[in-house]
Scaffold this motif. Structure first.
Motif, PDB file in Angstrom:
ATOM      1  N   PHE A  54       0.894  -1.313  -0.119  1.00 34.22           N
ATOM      2  CA  PHE A  54       0.041   0.089  -0.203  1.00 34.22           C
ATOM      3  C   PHE A  54       0.777   1.179  -0.028  1.00 34.22           C
ATOM      4  CE2 PHE A  54      -1.883   3.509   2.807  1.00 34.22           C
ATOM      5  CZ  PHE A  54      -3.053   3.856   1.880  1.00 34.22           C
ATOM      6  N   SER A  55       1.918   1.378   0.899  1.00 32.03           N
ATOM      7  CA  SER A  55       2.638   2.703   0.977  1.00 32.03           C
ATOM      8  C   SER A  55       3.446   2.733  -0.131  1.00 32.03           C
ATOM      9  CB  SER A  55       3.538   2.477   2.159  1.00 32.03           C
ATOM     10  OG  SER A  55       4.439   1.282   2.087  1.00 32.03           O
ATOM     11  N   ASN A  56       3.578   1.903  -1.201  1.00 30.52           N
ATOM     12  CA  ASN A  56       4.566   2.190  -2.222  1.00 30.52           C
ATOM     13  C   ASN A  56       4.067   3.032  -3.428  1.00 30.52           C
ATOM     14  OD1 ASN A  56       5.694  -0.675  -1.076  1.00 30.52           O
ATOM     15  ND2 ASN A  56       7.200   0.845  -1.491  1.00 30.52           N
ATOM     16  N   PHE A  57       2.472   2.854  -3.248  1.00 30.73           N
ATOM     17  CA  PHE A  57       1.842   3.640  -4.664  1.00 30.73           C
ATOM     18  C   PHE A  57       0.689   4.563  -4.036  1.00 30.73           C
ATOM     19  CE2 PHE A  57       2.968  -1.002  -5.543  1.00 30.73           C
ATOM     20  CZ  PHE A  57       3.485  -0.566  -7.094  1.00 30.73           C
ATOM     21  N   PRO A  58       1.245   5.674  -3.515  1.00 31.45           N
ATOM     22  CA  PRO A  58       0.550   6.675  -2.942  1.00 31.45           C
ATOM     23  C   PRO A  58      -0.610   7.338  -3.813  1.00 31.45           C
ATOM     24  CG  PRO A  58       2.575   7.647  -3.356  1.00 31.45           C
ATOM     25  CD  PRO A  58       2.729   6.058  -3.445  1.00 31.45           C
ATOM     26  N   GLU A  59      -0.300   7.060  -5.288  1.00 27.85           N
ATOM     27  CA  GLU A  59      -1.529   7.459  -6.272  1.00 27.85           C
ATOM     28  C   GLU A  59      -2.654   6.678  -6.147  1.00 27.85           C
ATOM     29  OE1 GLU A  59       1.644   5.018  -8.615  1.00 27.85           O
ATOM     30  OE2 GLU A  59       1.490   6.345  -6.751  1.00 27.85           O
ATOM     31  N   LEU A  60      -2.623   5.384  -5.834  1.00 22.76           N
ATOM     32  CA  LEU A  60      -3.599   4.496  -5.720  1.00 22.76           C
ATOM     33  C   LEU A  60      -4.026   4.472  -4.213  1.00 22.76           C
ATOM     34  CD1 LEU A  60      -2.089   1.748  -8.108  1.00 22.76           C
ATOM     35  CD2 LEU A  60      -3.998   3.253  -8.575  1.00 22.76           C
ATOM     36  N   ALA A  61      -3.627   5.235  -3.414  1.00 24.58           N
ATOM     37  CA  ALA A  61      -4.351   4.908  -2.098  1.00 24.58           C
ATOM     38  C   ALA A  61      -5.784   4.844  -1.747  1.00 24.58           C
ATOM     39  CB  ALA A  61      -3.626   6.097  -1.206  1.00 24.58           C
ATOM     40  N   ASP A  62      -6.446   5.812  -2.449  1.00 27.86           N
ATOM     41  CA  ASP A  62      -7.863   5.810  -2.155  1.00 27.86           C
ATOM     42  C   ASP A  62      -8.668   4.377  -2.853  1.00 27.86           C
ATOM     43  OD1 ASP A  62      -7.962   8.003  -0.934  1.00 27.86           O
ATOM     44  OD2 ASP A  62      -8.767   9.220  -2.768  1.00 27.86           O
ATOM     45  N   ALA A  63      -7.883   4.059  -4.089  1.00 28.65           N
ATOM     46  CA  ALA A  63      -8.334   2.960  -4.759  1.00 28.65           C
ATOM     47  C   ALA A  63      -8.025   1.527  -3.702  1.00 28.65           C
ATOM     48  CB  ALA A  63      -7.850   2.661  -5.914  1.00 28.65           C
ATOM     49  N   ALA A  64      -6.906   1.635  -3.161  1.00 34.15           N
ATOM     50  CA  ALA A  64      -6.542   0.412  -2.497  1.00 34.15           C
ATOM     51  C   ALA A  64      -7.350   0.289  -0.980  1.00 34.15           C
ATOM     52  CB  ALA A  64      -5.053   0.760  -1.841  1.00 34.15           C
ATOM     53  N   ILE A  65      -7.631   1.626  -0.573  1.00 34.52           N
ATOM     54  CA  ILE A  65      -8.443   1.553   0.827  1.00 34.52           C
ATOM     55  C   ILE A  65     -10.035   1.027   0.475  1.00 34.52           C
ATOM     56  CG2 ILE A  65      -9.529   3.055   2.535  1.00 34.52           C
ATOM     57  CD1 ILE A  65      -6.812   4.655   2.635  1.00 34.52           C
ATOM     58  N   ASN A  66     -10.461   1.491  -0.501  1.00 35.72           N
ATOM     59  CA  ASN A  66     -11.768   1.296  -1.188  1.00 35.72           C
ATOM     60  C   ASN A  66     -12.056  -0.196  -1.487  1.00 35.72           C
ATOM     61  OD1 ASN A  66     -12.862   3.934  -0.680  1.00 35.72           O
ATOM     62  ND2 ASN A  66     -12.383   4.421  -2.865  1.00 35.72           N
ATOM     63  N   ALA A  67     -10.852  -0.655  -1.846  1.00 31.66           N
ATOM     64  CA  ALA A  67     -10.757  -2.468  -2.073  1.00 31.66           C
ATOM     65  C   ALA A  67     -10.857  -2.814  -0.567  1.00 31.66           C
ATOM     66  CB  ALA A  67      -9.508  -2.490  -3.191  1.00 31.66           C
ATOM     67  N   GLN A  68     -10.210  -2.435  -0.148  1.00 28.04           N
ATOM     68  CA  GLN A  68      -9.929  -3.501   1.231  1.00 28.04           C
ATOM     69  C   GLN A  68     -11.312  -3.221   1.980  1.00 28.04           C
ATOM     70  OE1 GLN A  68      -7.355  -4.869   1.809  1.00 28.04           O
ATOM     71  NE2 GLN A  68      -7.467  -5.541   3.922  1.00 28.04           N
ATOM     72  N   LEU A  69     -12.127  -1.800   1.942  1.00 24.89           N
ATOM     73  CA  LEU A  69     -13.220  -1.796   2.539  1.00 24.89           C
ATOM     74  C   LEU A  69     -14.232  -2.789   1.776  1.00 24.89           C
ATOM     75  CD1 LEU A  69     -13.707   2.103   2.971  1.00 24.89           C
ATOM     76  CD2 LEU A  69     -12.869   0.329   4.310  1.00 24.89           C
ATOM     77  N   ASP A  70     -14.129  -2.853   0.497  1.00 25.34           N
ATOM     78  CA  ASP A  70     -15.342  -3.891  -0.015  1.00 25.34           C
ATOM     79  C   ASP A  70     -14.978  -5.293   0.562  1.00 25.34           C
ATOM     80  OD1 ASP A  70     -16.246  -2.132  -2.070  1.00 25.34           O
ATOM     81  OD2 ASP A  70     -14.736  -2.530  -3.521  1.00 25.34           O
ATOM     82  N   LEU A  71     -13.776  -5.802   0.970  1.00 24.07           N
ATOM     83  CA  LEU A  71     -13.617  -6.997   1.486  1.00 24.07           C
ATOM     84  C   LEU A  71     -14.081  -6.904   2.940  1.00 24.07           C
ATOM     85  CD1 LEU A  71      -9.940  -7.715   0.353  1.00 24.07           C
ATOM     86  CD2 LEU A  71     -12.239  -8.431  -0.727  1.00 24.07           C
ATOM     87  N   CYS A  72     -14.192  -5.660   3.463  1.00 23.92           N
ATOM     88  CA  CYS A  72     -14.670  -5.594   4.946  1.00 23.92           C
ATOM     89  C   CYS A  72     -15.985  -5.837   4.927  1.00 23.92           C
ATOM     90  CB  CYS A  72     -14.307  -4.246   5.591  1.00 23.92           C
ATOM     91  SG  CYS A  72     -12.481  -4.134   6.060  1.00 23.92           S
ATOM     92  N   GLU A  73     -16.897  -5.801   4.002  1.00 27.88           N
ATOM     93  CA  GLU A  73     -18.131  -5.720   3.903  1.00 27.88           C
ATOM     94  C   GLU A  73     -18.696  -6.938   3.209  1.00 27.88           C
ATOM     95  OE1 GLU A  73     -18.967  -1.756   2.121  1.00 27.88           O
ATOM     96  OE2 GLU A  73     -20.390  -1.691   3.676  1.00 27.88           O
ATOM     97  N   ASP A  74     -17.707  -7.747   2.837  1.00 29.24           N
ATOM     98  CA  ASP A  74     -18.018  -9.263   2.252  1.00 29.24           C
ATOM     99  C   ASP A  74     -19.051  -9.883   2.775  1.00 29.24           C
ATOM    100  OD1 ASP A  74     -16.770 -10.529  -0.457  1.00 29.24           O
ATOM    101  OD2 ASP A  74     -17.085 -12.232   1.026  1.00 29.24           O
ATOM    102  N   GLU A  75     -19.774 -10.793   2.355  1.00 26.95           N
ATOM    103  CA  GLU A  75     -20.720 -11.751   2.769  1.00 26.95           C
ATOM    104  C   GLU A  75     -20.032 -12.625   3.623  1.00 26.95           C
ATOM    105  OE1 GLU A  75     -23.460 -13.019   0.002  1.00 26.95           O
ATOM    106  OE2 GLU A  75     -24.219 -11.341  -0.499  1.00 26.95           O
TER     107      GLU A  75
END
Length: 515
Positions: A54-75
């Protein structure tokens, strides 16, 4: 085309081997982010791989956090747990507030293992940035769903005290206090108790000035500037809870004057009209006990004489005149008045404490007729008291150990302490002039372990001079009224603000998008 397990491992290998040139392999990291759209196996891998780089791609930070959030809400709860476990790795820099906010929302889960995982993650990011983590928690407490608010408050009230001093610095504690004051503008009774427990434990407030600030906080909640409506159980409940929270804060330097004044001016005149918020609570006795406990810490009082007079009037109400006798000296009704020892102990103690500030009250401020009436009542009560003390001593004579642990003997032990206290205080008043020098320990206050039974409160025993009780109460209701009391918390409007939201919230997995 869907990302496969092989794609994920291949991309992971590229990034792991890149070392200092990681930023040149943005496409490989994007493949890992796309793994959240795959099947269960792909999602589990993505949950682990996304935070690692995560820390190596600051330009993808929002996309990375949102992707992890999708997993936090998985069934799939196992995927959610894995994603939540890795969330603290995103808590860097300006992301800390967002991660804390997300974790706070995740407290609403009904899965025990997942809930524990969220708690552990929150504690983990506290150690990274305590103030940022608190920002996320308080944001949800102030604006989030009821179930999230409830659990966030409970988290703070239980977890903050376990954190070391290097995490809970002076600056962090001051922030907790400032944010808590905002929350207290609109709380339920239960929330108020939890939040007061939270701030009362802050090291920064363990000073005279800090304790005074806490008392001021309680005063604001208690509405001491308003007249009491004794018929409204919510109003009575608020006063009881606020007084209980203030009581441990009082000392010789932090005075109880405003509370004692309010009780004398607004509560005592309406004592018989008070509506109890809980059926089994003896509201009159509870109020009198609170007043007695506060009275030693009362400072200078503007209307001392008027307040002493109110205590005096109430004392007269609970100290009956001797029964009228016919010519042969017999009581025509063949009944002795009930001597309500518990109530008299409280009132005498309070009168004794305030009387120290105006020792000439009975001599200069009470007219001769009222003083004569008081002495008659006092002498009659003292005679009945002596009879009952003798009966109690005889009943308890020779009893030790297990014999004193029966419910009947526990009540007698407490009754003996009550009557001994009254006896000491009455003797002071028989002095000429009256004295206010004796000290007693209130019968329901905990003392040494060997006398632990004396700390249990008899709930409103009203005993005749012959030692009989006015009513029998079950062992459950003989317990300390403050221990069995559960404050109503269905409406926040019972305290301040009146937002009126139900307490407890939705309590299921159905919820909106995490932000």
């Amino acid at each position: 085309m869907a990302v496969t397990i092989e794609d994920l491992y291949r991309s992971y290998g590229i990034l792991a081997d890149a070392k200092d040139n990681l930023s040149q392999h943005k496409d490989a990291y994007q493949v890992i982010l796309d793994g959240v759209k795959g099947g269960p196996k792909e999602k589990r891998l993505a949950a682990q791989f996304i935070p690692k780089f995560f820390s190596n791609f600051p330009e993808l930070a929002d996309a990375a956090i949102n992707a992890q959030l999708d997993l936090c809400e998985d069934e799939d709860v196992s995927i959610r747990r894995q994603a939540i476990k890795e969330l603290p790795r995103f808590a860097t820099g300006e992301n800390i507030l967002r991660v804390a906010d997300i974790l706070t929302q995740l407290l609403q889960t009904d899965d025990t293992a997942e809930f524990n995982q969220v708690n552990a993650a929150l504690v983990s990011i506290f150690k990274i940035d305590a103030k940022g983590t608190l920002g996320g928690l308080f944001s949800q407490i102030l604006q989030g769903e009821d179930i999230v608010r409830e659990r966030a408050i409970k988290f703070l009230s239980t977890k903050l005290k376990t954190l070391p001093e290097e995490v809970m610095t002076k600056e962090v504690e001051e922030y907790v206090f400032a944010e808590t004051k905002k929350v207290l503008e609109d709380v339920t009774g239960e929330e108020f108790v939890l939040l007061m427990r939270l701030v009362s434990g802050l090291r920064v407030l363990q000073t005279v000035n800090g304790r005074q600030q806490l008392v001021e906080l309680v005063v604001e909640q208690a509405f001491l500037e308003q007249a009491l409506n004794p018929a409204d159980p919510d109003t009575v409940d608020r006063l009881l809870q606020c007084t209980r929270q203030a009581l441990p804060l009082f000392s010789k330097n932090v005075h109880s004057t405003r509370f004692v004044t309010y009780f004398c001016e607004h509560v005592l005149p309406n004592l018989s009209a008070l509506t109890s918020p809980v059926a089994e609570l003896d509201i009159q006795l509870e109020v009198l006990k609170l007043l007695a406990e506060m009275s030693p810490f009362c400072g200078d009082m503007e209307k001392l004489e008027a307040n002493l007079n109110m205590l005096f009037i109430k004392l007269l109400e609970y100290m009956p005149l001797p029964p009228e006798e016919v010519e042969n000296g017999e009581n025509p009704a063949n009944e002795e008045p009930k001597l309500q020892f518990s109530y008299v102990e409280c009132l005498l103690f309070g009168f004794h404490q305030l009387g120290k500030k105006l020792p000439d009250f009975l001599i200069d401020k009470v007219d001769a007729e009222r003083l004569k009436d008081f002495k008659i009542r006092l002498q009659y009560f003292a005679r009945g008291l002596q009879v009952y003390i003798r009966q109690l001593r005889v009943a308890l004579q020779g009893k030790t150990g297990d014999a004193l642990k029966t419910e009947e003997n526990k009540i007698k032990v407490v009754a003996l302490k009550i009557t001994n206290n009254i006896n000491v205080l009455i003797k002071d008043l028989f002095h000429n002039p009256p004295s206010f020098k004796s000290t007693v320990s209130l019968s329901w206050k905990p003392v040494q372990k060997t006398e632990a039974v004396a700390s249990k409160r008899p709930s409103g025993e009203e005993m005749g001079s012959g030692g009989s009780t006015k009513k029998q109460i079950s062992p459950q209701h003989r317990r300390d009224a403050r221990q069995i009391y559960n404050p109503p918390s269905e409406q926040r409007g019972g305290f301040r603000g009146g937002r009126g939201r139900g307490f407890g919230g939705r309590g299921n997995r159905s919820r909106g998008r995490l932000y």
